[in-house]
Structure formats: C-alpha cells, structure tokens
Design a protein around this motif. Sequence first.
Motif, PDB file in Angstrom:
ATOM      1  N   PHE A  25       0.792  -1.108  -0.112  1.00  0.00           N
ATOM      2  CA  PHE A  25       0.005   0.180   0.017  1.00  0.00           C
ATOM      3  C   PHE A  25       0.926   1.375   0.084  1.00  0.00           C
ATOM      4  O   PHE A  25       0.745   2.179  -0.704  1.00  0.00           O
ATOM      5  CB  PHE A  25      -0.976   0.084   0.976  1.00  0.00           C
ATOM      6  N   ASP A  26       1.898   1.178   0.957  1.00  0.00           N
ATOM      7  CA  ASP A  26       2.681   2.196   1.009  1.00  0.00           C
ATOM      8  C   ASP A  26       3.609   2.785  -0.207  1.00  0.00           C
ATOM      9  O   ASP A  26       3.637   3.722  -0.667  1.00  0.00           O
ATOM     10  CB  ASP A  26       3.789   2.299   2.209  1.00  0.00           C
ATOM     11  N   GLY A  46      -8.529  -6.413   1.013  1.00  0.00           N
ATOM     12  CA  GLY A  46      -7.115  -5.618   1.194  1.00  0.00           C
ATOM     13  C   GLY A  46      -6.080  -6.335   0.101  1.00  0.00           C
ATOM     14  O   GLY A  46      -5.319  -5.651  -0.248  1.00  0.00           O
ATOM     15  N   ALA A  48      -4.353  -3.643  -2.403  1.00  0.00           N
ATOM     16  CA  ALA A  48      -3.060  -3.067  -2.220  1.00  0.00           C
ATOM     17  C   ALA A  48      -2.554  -2.832  -3.686  1.00  0.00           C
ATOM     18  O   ALA A  48      -1.446  -1.954  -3.706  1.00  0.00           O
ATOM     19  CB  ALA A  48      -2.182  -4.156  -1.207  1.00  0.00           C
TER      20      ALA A  48
END
Length: 272
Positions: free
Chosen positions: A169-170, A190, A194
């Motif tokens: 995600f980051d 998720g 992501a």
Amino acid sequence: YTAEAQVAAGSADAVVRPEELRETLGRWLRLLTRPSAEPAPPPAALGAAELPATGWEAVRRARSPERPRAAAYLDAYFTGRLPIGGDRSGGADPEGMLCGFGTHGERTVAFAAQTGTATRPAGYRTAARLVRLADRLGIPVLTLVDTPGAANDAAAERQGAGAAIADLFDAVAAARTPVTTLVIGEGGSGGALALAAPGRTWATPDSYFSVIAPEMAAAILKRPCSEVELTADRLRVRPQDLVELGVVRGVVGAVGDRTRDHLFPGTGDRRP
C-alpha cells in the motif's frame, strides 16, 4: 549456497548461463535505462465483452477457470519481458505474483500481476520492491489485480502477511512514477486493493472488486447460504457498479458506453 537455492529463497532473480550472460545484461540495460513520465495504458480486455447482469454472475465469471489469466495479458501486452522474483527477505511467490519489466511499444513498463491465487506475503513484498525500483528509475508501472484475497493460513501469518500488504500500500501510494491498474478477475479485499492505483484503475467485464467475498459477507451477517447470491447483488461488485461508485475509471472492452472515463466534473477527484 547454490545459485538455484538463492533464487528459491528470494535473494536472487534468476540463474543465467555463462553463454547467455552478455545478451541478458544487454536486455536488462536497455529495459532499465528508458524512463518515461507517461502512464502505461491499460491492457485490452481478453475475455467476455458483455457486462454481467447480476453481482453473482460477475463473481462466477471472475472465478471461471476459462477466463484469461495474468500470463495471457502479459503476453498480449509486451513484445518482450524479463522477470524479477523474490522479496530479498527469504521468500518468493512465483505461483501467485508475476513481476518484472517489459517492452510495450517503444517504452519500458514495469509489471506486478496477480495470477488468481491467494497471494502470499513474499508476493506482496516482491511487488513492493518492483514498484520502488521502477519509481527510482522513472519507469511507469502496470499492475494486474486477480486474487480471491491474501493468503491467510498459519504460515502466511508467521511470514507477516499484514505488514507485507501494508508495505505494498505504501509503495503504490508513495510512487511518483505513474501506476496503472487493471482488475482482470477476482478483486478480493485488501489483498487486491494493495495493488490498485489511486485514480488510475480500470476493470474488465469479467471481473469484480469487493471488500469481501459474498460468501464471507453472508456468513458475517448470519445469513443462510441461500442468500449468498442476493448478498453479491447488494455488495455492488459488478464492473458497471464500480464505475458508478467511482471506484474504477471505466470498464475496458465492454459493450456499450462503459469504456469511457467516469471522472467527477470540476475537480477530477475519485469519490464513492
């Protein structure tokens, strides 16, 4: 300490024969020294063109074993590509995540593609490594979403599944290079989100995208199995629903007018 063991453990990308070393290095140098500021276009849809009538039909089509998978999309999109593999932390997920760099037209595009299985932590870490490398080199990224969700067995938990997903995600959110996403099958929870690029995500007609599978949603809501199909409808998982909700920009290759971008006028923001 063999080279093959290093590849299996995610510490090396490939074993190259001495007689192939010169050609392989040349291909890598050509791929990695062609930066581009333009986003990669989404691939053309390879499956059905008709939009699903119901949410459950969308789920069934996304789960069909006859639906085109990531390898078929990558073969059609790139004239040539080279893979990378391994998370540099002791793991690899060659069955669940395909990563590398390829030539599309005259440009280099990096890719991270899910294969339809439950993606393992090493797969997410490899994808994050791919996105950060492409970002440093100024190379656009293409991601293909296709997973029922992240692997959630005991081994995946011990390998840090939650942290691996958060790290991806980051990487995607922080990337300065453009990231383009196409949902080609199941977009489960998720584990799929992501890989989804903010503002540059498309879907195919035989895909769905949801925070949870309809079977699990029905179970959480304590509904009988007979209401799973109705739950799928209420989750609004169809590609055309995703367009109307502002989750994706459009449906690639669909019959009708759903192929265009659906941007909110004025600001261009994406809002549900």
